[in-house]
Enzyme design. Structure first.
Site, short mmCIF file in Angstrom:
data_model
loop_
_atom_site.label_atom_id
_atom_site.label_comp_id
_atom_site.label_asym_id
_atom_site.label_seq_id
_atom_site.Cartn_x
_atom_site.Cartn_y
_atom_site.Cartn_z
CE LYS A 94 -4.52 0.86 0.74
NZ LYS A 94 -5.72 0.15 0.34
N GLY A 194 -20.87 6.45 6.24
CA GLY A 194 -19.99 6.83 5.13
C GLY A 194 -20.62 6.41 3.82
N GLY A 196 -19.73 7.26 0.62
CA GLY A 196 -18.87 7.64 -0.49
C GLY A 196 -19.05 6.66 -1.64
CB VAL A 198 -17.58 1.46 -0.90
CG1 VAL A 198 -18.08 0.06 -0.58
CG2 VAL A 198 -16.22 1.39 -1.58
P1 NAD Z 1 -14.80 7.60 -0.16
O1 NAD Z 1 -13.74 8.58 0.19
O2 NAD Z 1 -15.46 7.68 -1.50
O3 NAD Z 1 -15.98 7.66 0.92
C1 NAD Z 1 -15.79 7.80 2.27
C2 NAD Z 1 -16.98 8.57 2.81
O4 NAD Z 1 -16.89 8.59 4.23
C3 NAD Z 1 -17.03 10.02 2.34
O5 NAD Z 1 -18.32 10.32 1.85
C4 NAD Z 1 -16.71 10.81 3.61
O6 NAD Z 1 -17.32 12.07 3.66
C5 NAD Z 1 -17.25 9.88 4.69
N1 NAD Z 1 -16.70 10.10 6.02
C6 NAD Z 1 -15.46 10.48 6.38
N2 NAD Z 1 -15.38 10.58 7.71
C7 NAD Z 1 -16.60 10.22 8.20
C8 NAD Z 1 -17.15 10.12 9.51
N3 NAD Z 1 -16.44 10.43 10.59
N4 NAD Z 1 -18.43 9.72 9.64
C9 NAD Z 1 -19.18 9.43 8.55
N5 NAD Z 1 -18.71 9.53 7.29
C10 NAD Z 1 -17.44 9.92 7.13
O7 NAD Z 1 -14.17 6.17 0.09
P2 NAD Z 1 -14.66 4.78 -0.49
O8 NAD Z 1 -13.91 4.48 -1.73
O9 NAD Z 1 -16.15 4.74 -0.50
O10 NAD Z 1 -14.11 3.78 0.63
C11 NAD Z 1 -14.76 3.69 1.90
C12 NAD Z 1 -13.93 2.79 2.80
O11 NAD Z 1 -13.81 1.50 2.22
C13 NAD Z 1 -12.49 3.28 3.04
O12 NAD Z 1 -12.11 2.96 4.34
C14 NAD Z 1 -11.67 2.46 2.05
O13 NAD Z 1 -10.34 2.28 2.48
C15 NAD Z 1 -12.43 1.15 2.07
N6 NAD Z 1 -12.28 0.37 0.84
C16 NAD Z 1 -12.63 0.91 -0.36
C17 NAD Z 1 -12.48 0.14 -1.52
C18 NAD Z 1 -12.89 0.68 -2.87
O14 NAD Z 1 -12.97 -0.10 -3.83
N7 NAD Z 1 -13.17 1.97 -2.99
C19 NAD Z 1 -11.97 -1.16 -1.45
C20 NAD Z 1 -11.65 -1.69 -0.20
C21 NAD Z 1 -11.80 -0.90 0.95
#
Ligand code: NAD
Length: 367
Positions: A94, A194, A196, A198
């Site tokens: 990573k 959250g 976002g 996902v």
């Molecule tokens: P993203 O940045 O698109 O979404 C994260 C969301 O969480 C955002 O909308 C943000 O505003 C919100 N957030 C931040 N702090 C917060 C809090 N305190 N309370 C509530 N919401 C909060 O990220 P993503 O791509 O959707 O990924 C989400 C999680 O899943 C991350 O931890 C990431 O590491 C993990 N993940 C993602 C993937 C992928 O394919 N995108 C794969 C494996 C793991």
């Protein structure tokens, strides 16, 4: 997303790198610095027994370098076990870039980062993570082939988030099967923290199945968008961990399951996308088991994204991506069964299968 519960004071008490709390026999840690573009990055290569270390790059405004180092160590280790348990021939790695993705990310900085990745000759292959987009990976691709998650128009598998969400949904269904005797989530109350990339996609699957979904996010605009698009409830309270719910789906931050929250949690199941949900794997895994909360290990059920980018290396198509992601359901059931039989936590059960696969491969390589 950062090392929420470990203070920088704690982190700086120990030796700078090999003595870090999150150091777990990592093979290589690379510090990258470029004065001209302002790049400050750390690449963590945890283990390459099963293959090249693949894992995304996160750009985050860390409070200090200790937090960034701790994050990359925790995340790269997680990737090793994620790929191992999913049956992929990949190691764990990573990268983190220190800075604000909104204001400090430039194409020059991304290209420079790509040059550092290239200097590792394929031992580390990058992809997107928080703060990164498919377009950023396209920029990295200009200087190195050791990148995945590039756009479909450039031969990549595209945005991994919908596939990640689908895998989380599969893992959640498997947990429901064990807890309620049926994997149908209709009428179950699910709290998605959250929304976002996902989280939103997960909300869609849950709504299609008739679950009762509540969402929280720090971004008010997103909350309103997602709420009006899917008709889900926005959480208005002040302490989500005290809320009654059937299923808690952490899809934002790591380490939300910790000393403070675990006592309040009333959910039957925890199944979400965030990496490193347990602040302390051993301790908090055990506490969940004692509270009879079924925890679907994050590194197992959020593997859809890595399955998606692995397709770029192995040249398989969407159908195979879906098949492998659906298989998360079976693997999750297997892990729960292993945990029950051996009276260990679900996290330990998942880790032991992943570690066994790595040990077997290492033995074969030494023959
Ligand atoms: P993203 O940045 O698109 O979404 C994260 C969301 O969480 C955002 O909308 C943000 O505003 C919100 N957030 C931040 N702090 C917060 C809090 N305190 N309370 C509530 N919401 C909060 O990220 P993503 O791509 O959707 O990924 C989400 C999680 O899943 C991350 O931890 C990431 O590491 C993990 N993940 C993602 C993937 C992928 O394919 N995108 C794969 C494996 C793991």
């Amino acid at each position: 997303m950062t090392s929420d519960v470990i203070s920088s004071k704690e982190l700086s008490k120990v030796d700078p790198v090999f003595g870090q709390l999150s150091f777990d026999n990592h093979e290589q840690i690379v510090f990258c610095n470029d004065k001209d573009t302002g790049l400050k990055a750390i690449i963590g290569i945890h283990n390459t027994v099963l293959g090249p270390a693949l894992g995304g790059t996160r750009m985050w405004n860390y409070n200090n370098e200790w937090e960034a180092l701790n994050d990359v160590l925790r995340l790269s280790r997680g990737m090793t076990f994620k790929s191992a348990i999913t049956g992929l021939n990949l190691g764990g790695g990573k990268a983190v870039i220190i800075g604000d993705a909104k204001t400090q990310k430039t194409p020059e900085l991304m290209r420079k980062f790509g040059e550092f990745v290239h200097s590792l000759s394929g031992r580390y292959i990058t992809a997107e993570d928080v703060g990164m987009t498919t377009e950023d990976m396209d920029t990295v691709r200009e200087v190195t082939p050791y990148v995945t998650g590039i756009s479909e128009s450039k031969g990549g598998a595209g945005n991994p988030s919908p596939i990640t969400a689908y895998g989380v949904f599969m893992g959640m269904k498997a947990a429901a099967k064990i807890k309620y005797g049926s994997d149908i989530l209709e009428d179950k109350s699910v709290f998605v923290q959250g929304i976002g990339h996902v989280g939103e996609s997960l909300v869609e699957h849950l709504m299609n199945e008739g679950a009762r979904v509540t969402i929280s996010d720090i971004n008010q605009q997103r909350l309103e968008q997602v709420s009006s698009k899917y008709g889900v409830t926005i959480y208005e309270g002040h302490d989500i961990y005290s809320e009654p719910m059937d299923i808690y789906a952490p899809c934002a931050l790591g380490a939300t399951i910790n000393d403070e929250t675990i006592h309040k949690l009333k959910a039957d199941i925890i199944a979400g996308a965030a990496n490193n949900q347990l602040a302390d794997e051993a301790k908090h895994g055990r506490m969940l088991q004692e509270k009879n909360i079924l925890y679907a290990p994050d590194f197992l059920i959020n593997a859809g994204g890595i399955i998606n980018v692995y397709a770029e290396l192995e040249n398989y198509g969407k159908q195979e991506i879906i098949r492998k992601t659906e298989n998360i359901y079976n693997t999750t059931l297997e892990i729960f069964e292993g945990a029950r039989q051996n009276n260990v936590t679900t996290n330990v059960s998942a880790l032991s299968i992943a570690k066994q696969r790595i040990a077997d491969r290492k033995r074969d390589q030494q023959k």
